[in-house]
Write an enzyme that holds these catalytic residues in place. Structure first.
Site, mmCIF file in Angstrom:
data_model
loop_
_atom_site.group_PDB
_atom_site.id
_atom_site.type_symbol
_atom_site.label_atom_id
_atom_site.label_comp_id
_atom_site.label_asym_id
_atom_site.label_seq_id
_atom_site.Cartn_x
_atom_site.Cartn_y
_atom_site.Cartn_z
ATOM 1 N N TYR A 123 4.647 55.265 -26.579
ATOM 2 C CA TYR A 123 3.989 54.171 -25.859
ATOM 3 C C TYR A 123 4.937 53.006 -25.580
ATOM 4 C CZ TYR A 123 -0.658 56.209 -26.774
ATOM 5 O OH TYR A 123 -1.767 57.014 -26.810
ATOM 6 N N LYS A 190 4.747 64.020 -37.969
ATOM 7 C CA LYS A 190 4.965 65.427 -37.602
ATOM 8 C C LYS A 190 6.456 65.696 -37.863
ATOM 9 C CE LYS A 190 3.355 69.232 -35.652
ATOM 10 N NZ LYS A 190 2.254 70.056 -36.145
ATOM 11 N N ASP A 223 -1.635 67.040 -37.727
ATOM 12 C CA ASP A 223 -2.699 68.012 -37.412
ATOM 13 C C ASP A 223 -3.547 68.304 -38.647
ATOM 14 O OD1 ASP A 223 -0.267 69.002 -38.213
ATOM 15 O OD2 ASP A 223 -0.282 70.769 -36.944
ATOM 16 N N ASP A 247 -3.267 55.874 -32.216
ATOM 17 C CA ASP A 247 -4.247 55.704 -31.144
ATOM 18 C C ASP A 247 -5.309 56.802 -31.235
ATOM 19 O OD1 ASP A 247 -5.459 54.794 -28.885
ATOM 20 O OD2 ASP A 247 -3.989 55.608 -27.479
#
Ligand code: NAD
Length: 359
Positions: A123, A190, A223, A247
């Site tokens: 972002y 991740k 995840d 987000d």
């Protein structure tokens, strides 16, 4: 008296801003409001969505309560929300997600806090459009320096994650946990796939955690985190995440507690803070005295807490919780049937909260 800028926003913004201001005043908090405009309505009159006097007021006061602002699709101006966060370097986005009795949800007793990094990651706004000269130049450089090849028809978004950016947000999460007497911080990433960005995030998270032996620390792959949150959210407390995951998981957690109508938020930096609901300007309901003011009112409670007015913040939150639990003077979205004719308007729900505050 402490001065606070009240950004009225557009769409449903002015109505919920007014309801929130009245509720905060009813706590007895000594606040002098500076109402200022921003958004599509002022854009039509003045040609700018954020007049200088609004920006000057926010910078001067270092604290603003902001109603939602529309981001028109396909026109010249970028999101004012993103602009404000970048301009004031509001690097921490705080989103508490808490169950309130009376709000319909598949889950009860949720009490999570999302701490989202607000300035870096995908972002950051560093993007290269497909086919542009600079994009093809960048692709050429990347292809010359890596084994995997990118085709000329690709667009590219860059994901910067820095040591300093990570350190300050993870520190913020731990400081918040300590101040609010929370037991655990979970760092989400991740790192198994993106070793040089999320891997760095994890390494810095671990290093910062060593400075807070009184607070439990753990990490989760994003995840797995999503699955765990829907299966056993009670295991988690404060979550700290890079911008994009933050987000997405903010909305997931808002869903756990019954949706956007009750999801408050804050954007905080070293020199200022802006408090705002998670939801947007819901233009189709503008001017109807219909929508739920609670998300912005609870954002106001976060603001009082941030300003050290803890007693006022607690009383405001309790008044909101009591009105929701009674289920009588609440807006349509908090009724079992959305067409329930006994639903009250924005103003009347604020009146009920003010009565609970003894005013
Ligand atoms: P939205 O949150 O404005 O509305 C989606 C739906 O959620 C509404 O139609 C309504 O059904 C419901 N809803 C939202 N707030 C509610 C409330 N307080 N009470 C009851 N129901 C409520 O999302 P959107 O339609 O995707 O966005 C509208 C505009 O708001 C867009 O321009 C978007 O960019 C902007 N936006 C602004 C902010 C902000 O100012 N921080 C945040 C998100 C979206």
């Amino acid at each position: 008296m402490t001065k606070v800028t009240l950004i009225l926003g557009d769409g449903i913004g002015p109505e919920i801003a007014e309801a929130t201001r009245r509720c905060i005043d009813a706590t007895g908090a000594k606040i002098e409001w500076e109402p200022r405009e921003a958004g599509v309505d002022v854009m039509k009159r003045l040609g700018t969505p954020i007049p200088d006097e609004t920006m000057e007021s926010v910078k001067r006061n270092g604290c603003a309560l902001k109603a939602p602002i529309t981001t028109p699709v396909g026109t010249g101006f970028r999101s004012i929300n993103v602009y404000l966060r970048q301009e004031l370097n509001l690097y921490a986005c705080l989103r508490p997600c808490k169950s309130y009795k009376g709000v319909r949800s598949k889950y009860q007793d949720i009490d999570l806090v999302i701490v989202r990094e607000n300035t870096e990651d995908l972002y950051a706004g560093i993007e290269y459009e497909k086919g542009k000269d600079e994009t093809l130049e960048l692709i050429g450089w990347l292809n010359a320096h890596s084994k995997r090849k990118i085709g000329p028809d690709a667009g590219i978004s860059i994901k910067p994650i820095s040591v300093e950016g990570t350190r300050r947000i993870v520190r913020y999460a731990f400081e918040y946990a300590r101040k609010m007497k929370r037991r655990k911080v979970t760092s989400v990433h991740k790192a198994n796939i993106m070793k040089f960005t999320d891997g760095l995030w994890l390494e810095v998270s671990r290093e910062v955690a060593k400075g807070y032996p009184d607070i439990e620390f753990e990490d989760r792959i994003v995840d797995n985190m999503c699955m765990q949150l829907v299966q056993k959210p009670e295991l988690y407390d404060v979550l700290v995440l890079p911008n994009l995951y933050g987000d997405i998981l903010s909305d997931l957690c808002a869903g756990l507690v019954g949706g956007l109508g009750v999801a408050p938020g804050a954007n905080i930096g070293d020199k200022g803070a802006i408090f705002e609901a998670t939801h947007g300007s819901a233009p189709k309901y503008a001017g109807q005295n219909k929508v739920n003011p609670v998300a912005l009112i609870l954002s106001g409670a976060l603001m009082l807490q941030h300003m050290g007015m803890n007693a006022e913040a607690k009383r405001l939150e309790k008044a909101v919780a009591d009105v929701i639990a009674e289920g009588k003077d609440v807006t349509y979205d908090l009724k079992a049937d959305r067409n329930d004719p006994t639903a009250v308007g924005t103003r009347e729900m604020a009146d009920a909260i003010i009565r609970k505050l003894g005013r």
